[in-house]
Design an enzyme around this catalytic site. Structure first.
Site, PDB file in Angstrom:
ATOM      1  N   ASP A   1       0.847  -1.191   0.000  1.00 58.28           N
ATOM      2  CA  ASP A   1       0.000   0.000   0.000  1.00 58.28           C
ATOM      3  C   ASP A   1       0.881   1.238   0.000  1.00 58.28           C
ATOM      4  OD1 ASP A   1      -1.860   2.139   0.996  1.00 58.28           O
ATOM      5  OD2 ASP A   1      -3.248   0.451   1.124  1.00 58.28           O
TER       6      ASP A   1
ATOM      7  N   LYS B   1     -11.744   2.734 -13.781  1.00 59.92           N
ATOM      8  CA  LYS B   1     -11.942   1.337 -13.370  1.00 59.92           C
ATOM      9  C   LYS B   1     -12.327   0.482 -14.577  1.00 59.92           C
ATOM     10  CE  LYS B   1     -11.918  -0.177  -9.678  1.00 59.92           C
ATOM     11  NZ  LYS B   1     -10.797  -0.770  -8.868  1.00 59.92           N
TER      12      LYS B   1
ATOM     13  N   TYR C   1     -13.647   8.432 -12.238  1.00 59.00           N
ATOM     14  CA  TYR C   1     -13.373   7.231 -11.419  1.00 59.00           C
ATOM     15  C   TYR C   1     -13.841   5.966 -12.130  1.00 59.00           C
ATOM     16  CZ  TYR C   1     -14.394   3.568  -7.997  1.00 59.00           C
ATOM     17  OH  TYR C   1     -14.501   2.354  -7.356  1.00 59.00           O
TER      18      TYR C   1
ATOM     19  N   THR D   1     -15.871  -2.509  -9.838  1.00 53.78           N
ATOM     20  CA  THR D   1     -17.063  -1.886  -9.254  1.00 53.78           C
ATOM     21  C   THR D   1     -18.236  -1.928 -10.228  1.00 53.78           C
ATOM     22  OG1 THR D   1     -17.958   0.307  -8.700  1.00 53.78           O
ATOM     23  CG2 THR D   1     -15.982   0.290 -10.009  1.00 53.78           C
ATOM     24  N   ASP D   2     -19.453  -1.900  -9.683  1.00 50.92           N
ATOM     25  CA  ASP D   2     -20.640  -1.849 -10.553  1.00 50.92           C
ATOM     26  C   ASP D   2     -20.716  -0.529 -11.313  1.00 50.92           C
ATOM     27  OD1 ASP D   2     -21.316  -0.176  -8.435  1.00 50.92           O
ATOM     28  OD2 ASP D   2     -23.235  -1.128  -7.995  1.00 50.92           O
ATOM     29  N   GLU D   3     -19.938   0.479 -10.858  1.00 51.57           N
ATOM     30  CA  GLU D   3     -20.038   1.801 -11.502  1.00 51.57           C
ATOM     31  C   GLU D   3     -19.554   1.778 -12.947  1.00 51.57           C
ATOM     32  OE1 GLU D   3     -19.012   5.135  -9.008  1.00 51.57           O
ATOM     33  OE2 GLU D   3     -19.347   3.959  -7.199  1.00 51.57           O
TER      34      GLU D   3
END
Ligand code: NAD
Ligand code: TYD
Length: 352
Positions: free
Chosen positions: A34, A164, A160, A135-137
C-alpha cells in the site's frame, strides 16, 4: 500455505479482507502493498499487528522495480488488486491520479505477475490467479427498472468509473491475449468498519455524531445498492478460490436504497441510541454532483448459482453494527479526519 499479494490493504475493503482472511485461514500469508495515500491507514490493521502471516510493504503499485522485487522475494499464488483512487468527487476535481493508479498501476501489476508466473507459451504457474476488484459503476447508471448483469455493456460516466472500466479492459486483454488467469469482481457500494469518512455512510455517521449538517447531493433520491463489507470479502475469497478463469462476477445483495433514506436511517439510530438532540433538521440539500449516476443495482445471480455466494448481513443489522463501530472508534475517526483530509473536506464542503 497460500501466499497472497494484496494491494491497497490499508484501505477500507482491503484491510477488512486481510482481517477476514487471516482470521479464517491458518494457511494463508498476505503481503500487503500500500502506498498509504490519504485513504490508507495502518491503524486498520492493528488487529493483525505482529502476526507473521501479514507482511506490510509501503510501495506504489505503479512502481515496477518495487513490484518486481516482491515477485522475486515471494512465490505468490494470488494477486488481489484493491489499490485504487476510489472517490468519485475527487476524480471529478483531479482525474489524472485516477488514470495513474487505477489504469497504469493495474497494468504494471498484470505485467509483473505475468512475468513472474509464466512457465511457457500461454502457460502459467499452476493454480495462480490475478483478481481485479472492480465496481458496478463501470456499467453506468440504470433507469427505474432492471439490474446490472455481467453482460451489461460498460458505460462509465465519472473519471473514477472510467478509470476502473479501463483497468477491467486491460485485465480482459491479458486473459484474451496471453490466456493469463484472471477474474474480475464488480461489487455494489460497500459499508462497514474502517471506511474513510469522505464516503456517504461514514461521513453521515460522523457528522450526525458531531451535530454537523449532513450534505445531501441534489434531491437525495439517487439509489445505491448497499452491501456489508464482510460479504464482499467473502465473495472475493470465493471467486479467487473457485471462480472460473476469465470470468466476471457481479457482487451485490439486492439492497437498493435512496441516499436520503440512508441518511434518515442513520439520524434516527443516532437520535434513539446516542443523542436525542439530533434530528432531520441537520439534513442540508447541497449542489448535486456533476454527472451524478441516478441508480445502481446488481443482479448477483451468477455468483450465487456458480459459487453459492449469498450476503449474510442484512442492512438493518449491518448499519447498526457500523454505527456502533464508529461510535466506539472515535479515536480512529479523529486520526483520519485530521491533517490533509480535513483541509480537503472543508474546501469541498464550503464550495457547495
Ligand atoms: P480506499 O480508498 O478505502 O482504499 C484504497 C487503498 O489503496 C488505500 O489504502 C490507498 O492507500 C491505496 N492506494 C491508493 N493508491 C495506491 C497506489 N498507487 N499504490 C498502492 N496503494 C495505493 O478504497 P476502498 O473503498 O477500500 O476500495 C478498494 C477497491 O474496491 C477499489 O479498487 C474500489 O474501486 C473497489 N470498490 C469499492 C467499493 C466501495 O464501495 N468502497 C465498491 C466496489 C468496488
Ligand atoms: P459515495 O459514498 O461517494 O459512493 P459512490 O459515489 O461511489 O456511489 O456516494 C454514495 C451516494 O451518496 C452518491 O449518490 C453520492 C451521495 N453523497 C451525498 O449525497 N452526499 C455526500 O456527502 C456524499 C459523500 C455522497
Amino acid at each position: 500455505m497460500k501466499t497472497y499479494l494484496v494491494t491497497g490493504g490499508a484501505g477500507f475493503i482491503g484491510s477488512n479482507f486481510i482481517l477476514y482472511m487471516l482470521d479464517r485461514y491458518e494457511d494463508v500469508t498476505i503481503v500487503n502493498v500500500d502506498k498509504l495515500t490519504y485513504a490508507g491507514n495502518l491503524e486498520n490493521l492493528r488487529p493483525v499487528e505482529g502476526n507473521p502471516r501479514h507482511i506490510f510493504v509501503q510501495a506504489d503499485i505503479c512502481d515496477k522495480a518495487a513490484i518486481e522485487d516482491l515477485f522475486r522475494k515471494y512465490d505468490f499464488d494470488y494477486v488481489i488488486n484493491f489499490a485504487a483512487e476510489s472517490h468519485v468527487d475527487r476524480s471529478i476535481s483531479d482525474p489524472e491520479i485516477f488514470v495513474k493508479t487505477n489504469v497504469l498501476g493495474t497494468v504494471n501489476l498484470l505485467n509483473c505477475a505475468k512475468q513472474a508466473w509464466q512457465t511457457g507459451d500461454d502457460a502459467f504457474k499452476a493454480g495462480c490467479k490475478y483478481l481485479q476488484v472492480s465496481t458496478d459503476e463501470v456499467y453506468g447508471s440504470l433507469g427505474a427498472e432492471g439490474f446490472f448483469m455481467e453482460t451489461t455493456p460498460l458505460d462509465p460516466h465519472s473519471p473514477y468509473s472510467s478509470s476502473k472500466a479501463a483497468a477491467d479492459l486491460f485485465v480482459k486483454a491479458y486473459a484474451d491475449t496471453y490466456r493469463f488467469p484472471v477474474n474480475i469482481t464488480r461489487c455494489s457500494n460497500n459499508y462497514g468498519p474502517y471506511q474513510f469518512p469522505e464516503k456517504l455512510i461514514p461521513l453521515m455517521i460522523n457528522n450526525a455524531l458531531q451535530r454537523k449538517e449532513l450534505p445531501v447531493y441534489g434531491d437525495g433520491m439517487q439509489v445505491r445498492d448497499w452491501l456489508y463489507v464482510e460479504d464482499h470479502c467473502k465473495a472475493i475469497d470465493m471467486v479467487a478460490r473457485e471462480g472460473r478463469l476469465g470470468e466476471v462476477y457481479n457482487v451485490g445483495g439486492h439492497n437498493e436504497r435512496p441516499n436520503l433514506a440512508i441518511v434518515k436511517t442513520i439520524l434516527s439510530y443516532v437520535k434513539e441510541h446516542v443523542d436525542a438532540g439530533v434530528g432531520e433538521e441537520l439534513i442540508r440539500h447541497v449542489t448535486d454532483r456533476k454527472g451524478h449516476d441516478r441508480r445502481y443495482g446488481i443482479d448477483p445471480e451468477k455468483i450465487r448459482r456458480e459459487l453459492g455466494w449469498y450476503p449474510e448481513t442484512d442492512f438493518e443489522t449491518g448499519i447498526q453494527k457500523t454505527i456502533q463501530w464508529y461510535l466506539t472508534n472515535q479515536e480512529w475517526m479523529e486520526h483520519v479526519t485530521s491533517g490533509r483530509y480535513q483541509e480537503y473536506y472543508e474546501k469541498m464542503y464550503d464550495s457547495k
